[in-house]
Scaffold this active site. Structure first.
Site, PDB file in Angstrom:
ATOM      1  N   GLU A 241       1.015  -1.177   0.003  1.00  0.00           N
ATOM      2  CA  GLU A 241       0.152  -0.327   0.585  1.00  0.00           C
ATOM      3  C   GLU A 241       0.926   1.143   0.160  1.00  0.00           C
ATOM      4  O   GLU A 241       1.886   1.598   1.053  1.00  0.00           O
ATOM      5  CB  GLU A 241      -1.158   0.258   1.557  1.00  0.00           C
ATOM      6  N   CYS A 242       0.803   1.987  -1.416  1.00  0.00           N
ATOM      7  CA  CYS A 242       1.891   3.170  -1.337  1.00  0.00           C
ATOM      8  C   CYS A 242       1.305   4.442  -1.458  1.00  0.00           C
ATOM      9  O   CYS A 242       0.296   4.156  -1.479  1.00  0.00           O
ATOM     10  CB  CYS A 242       2.532   2.679  -2.267  1.00  0.00           C
TER      11      CYS A 242
END
Ligand code: NDP
Length: 498
Positions: A241-242
């Site tokens: 999850e960036c």
């Protein structure tokens, strides 16, 4: 990430209040040995956790949830002190995090219990089932911007799916992780189902190489690439999850006052340090001037500072201010205009709100994540041009669309290349635990939250049970010519007709 404000001495490091630089506490930098020991403890606890079954795990997780909720004020104090955010924001983060524990606990059985699927015509002699098993031990690596809410999207769903968890919080917010682990221990210290290890990036690397069965990473795209490379050596699966560069699109028919209110919150809340915050706004030409004027008035009223009642707090990661500065410089050098604030808005750990307009689409303020209280507002012909520009990004986390025609909003949403779209709100998904969350492209892959979030932390196990011998038996080395002939005929009849 090693910020200038974090002093690492020997095997401990200090966590600091970014508002004042005051040392809050000192924590160990856990190395390979300590991390492996935590993972071994988690592996032993996994057996006990498995035996609890869905019902037992639900009970424990709801107890964990209540314990956090009852003591929320003390957790909010830790979050506020370590991140610098106002206490109200810290409390909101806890409310959302607790909702996710509740949803994951209550829905794990429904989503993950073994289910029967159709075995189809040619295998009608078999019963077919799909089941889900936990991976074992999940390593969760978290960021500092929402130090409770964000990692909880991995922690709660991993635990509810039957895994045990070793959590490595950001070196800027270790106290939040330690608080959570202590809270679990106050319930079931003999069963280290949830543990926290502290340290810097090297501790994160140690977790990736510790033999965990999956890594759940939330953080920057650059670090995600390093984590993925480390995990590749052992084929350890990863959910990433960036960052994001979320766009808000404002149509000519939008409720401008509502759009402005949401834009103010989405762009400036938490000092812009929100992965799915609003960083670019594309406004249809007929309402552009009105939108910019109203947004400027709304944003000008914000008062950043260190008080509990401040609109937002400091930059938690001091060096992020330099990224904000360079993006403003780049935008202005390329012909953009600062209609509110500018380089003078940066002072100490705080940044006053900045609104940039007419910013060329190749400026870093458009192409790179800013993670600060600045927003670009550019004019577009209509929603379609807004969609085109929104999709030109390498990121694909979220987007929002403002229009009174909600059918048009849904059509726009379908064309946006990202993981989540909100129509007539921003961040509206955060309080809906049933909605999966995650991105595409540089924003990462995999999903947390919702049923997909539970499945993300499960391995799929398929099962067949033969009820009687197949009338046409092809799974034998002694196939009969008759069976082959009938099968070939069925092939033509079932699939050969156009
Ligand atoms: P970083 O990428 O700097 O760090 C994230 C985590 O990774 C930290 O715990 C960090 O430890 C750790 N880490 C650093 N290096 C390594 C390594 N080599 N191996 C393993 N772990 C490592 O992100 P930030 O903490 O600065 O968080 C901000 C970023 O997170 C933004 O890009 C934001 O958009 C993104 N984010 C994404 C969300 C999403 O759900 N998509 C939600 C929230 C934030 P340490 O801090 O100790 O160095």
């Amino acid at each position: 990430m090693t910020d200038q404000v974090v002093e690492i001495e020997g095997r401990t490091f200090d966590s600091l209040d970014p508002r004042t630089g005051t040392v809050l506490a000192s924590y160990p930098i856990d190395g390979e040995t300590e991390v492996r020991a935590a993972v071994e403890r988690a592996r032993s606890a996994a057996r006990w956790w498995d035996v609890q079954g869905f019902t037992g795990r639900k009970r424990w997780l709801l107890e964990f949830k209540s314990a956090i909720a009852k003591d929320a004020k003390s957790l909010a104090d830790v979050i506020a002190a370590e991140s610098g955010k106002p206490a109200e924001d810290a409390m909101l983060e806890i409310m959302l995090g607790v909702e996710h524990i509740d949803w994951a606990a209550r829905n794990a059985e429904k989503v993950l219990k073994q289910r029967k699927v159709s075995s189809g015509l040619i295998s009608a002699n078999q019963q077919a089932f799909v089941g889900y098993r936990p991976f074992g031990v999940v390593g969760v690596i978290g960021p500092w911007n929402y130090p409770l809410y964000t990692p909880m999207g991995s922690i709660a769903y991993s635990l509810a799916a039957g895994n045990t968890v070793v959590f490595k919080p950001s070196e800027l917010t270790p106290g939040v992780g330690v608080w959570l682990a202590e809270k679990w221990n106050s319930l079931a210290a003999a069963h280290p189902v949830f543990q926290t290890v502290t340290g810097d990036g090297s501790t994160g690397t140690a977790l990736c190489t510790s033999g965990v069965d999956k890594i759940a990473f939330t953080g920057s795209t650059a670090t995600a690439k390093k984590v993925m490379a480390t995990c590749a050596a052992s084929l350890t699966p990863l959910v990433a999850e960036c960052g994001g560069k979320d766009a808000m699109l404002v149509g000519a028919d939008a409720d401008i006052d509502a759009a402005v209110e949401f834009a103010t919150f989405g762009a400036m809340g938490n000092a812009g340090q929100t992965c799915a915050g609003v960083e670019r706004i594309y406004v249809a030409a007929p309402v552009y001037d009105a939108f910019v004027n109203k947004l400027t008035t709304s944003v000008k009223a914000l008062k950043p500072g260190g008080a509990a009642t401040s609109s937002y707090g400091p930059m938690t990661l001091g060096k992020q201010s330099e990224i904000v500065r360079s993006q403003i410089e780049d935008a202005l050098a390329k012909g953009g205009r600062a209609v509110l604030g500018g380089l003078e808005s940066l002072h100490g750990p705080y940044i006053d709100p900045v609104i940039l307009t007419d910013v060329p689409e190749d400026s870093t303020a458009i192409t790179e994540e800013t993670f600060g209280p600045t927003v670009v507002v550019n004019k577009v012909r209509d929603l379609d041009e807004g969609i085109e520009r929104a999709n030109a990004s390498s990121y694909g986390l979220g987007a929002s669309v403002f229009t009174k025609d909600t059918a048009a909003g849904r059509r726009a949403a379908a064309k946006l290349d990202c993981g989540v779209v909100t129509v007539n709100s921003v961040l509206g998904f955060a309080g809906i635990p049933a909605l999966p969350f995650g991105g595409t492209g540089d924003s990462g892959f995999g999903r947390i939250h919702g049923a997909d979030g539970l499945r993300e932390f499960s391995t799929v196990k398929s099962l067949t049970v033969q009820k009687f011998a197949a009338p046409l038996n092809l799974l034998t080395m002694q196939r009969k010519a008759r069976d082959l002939k009938i099968s070939a005929l069925m092939l033509k009849l079932r699939h050969g007709r156009s």
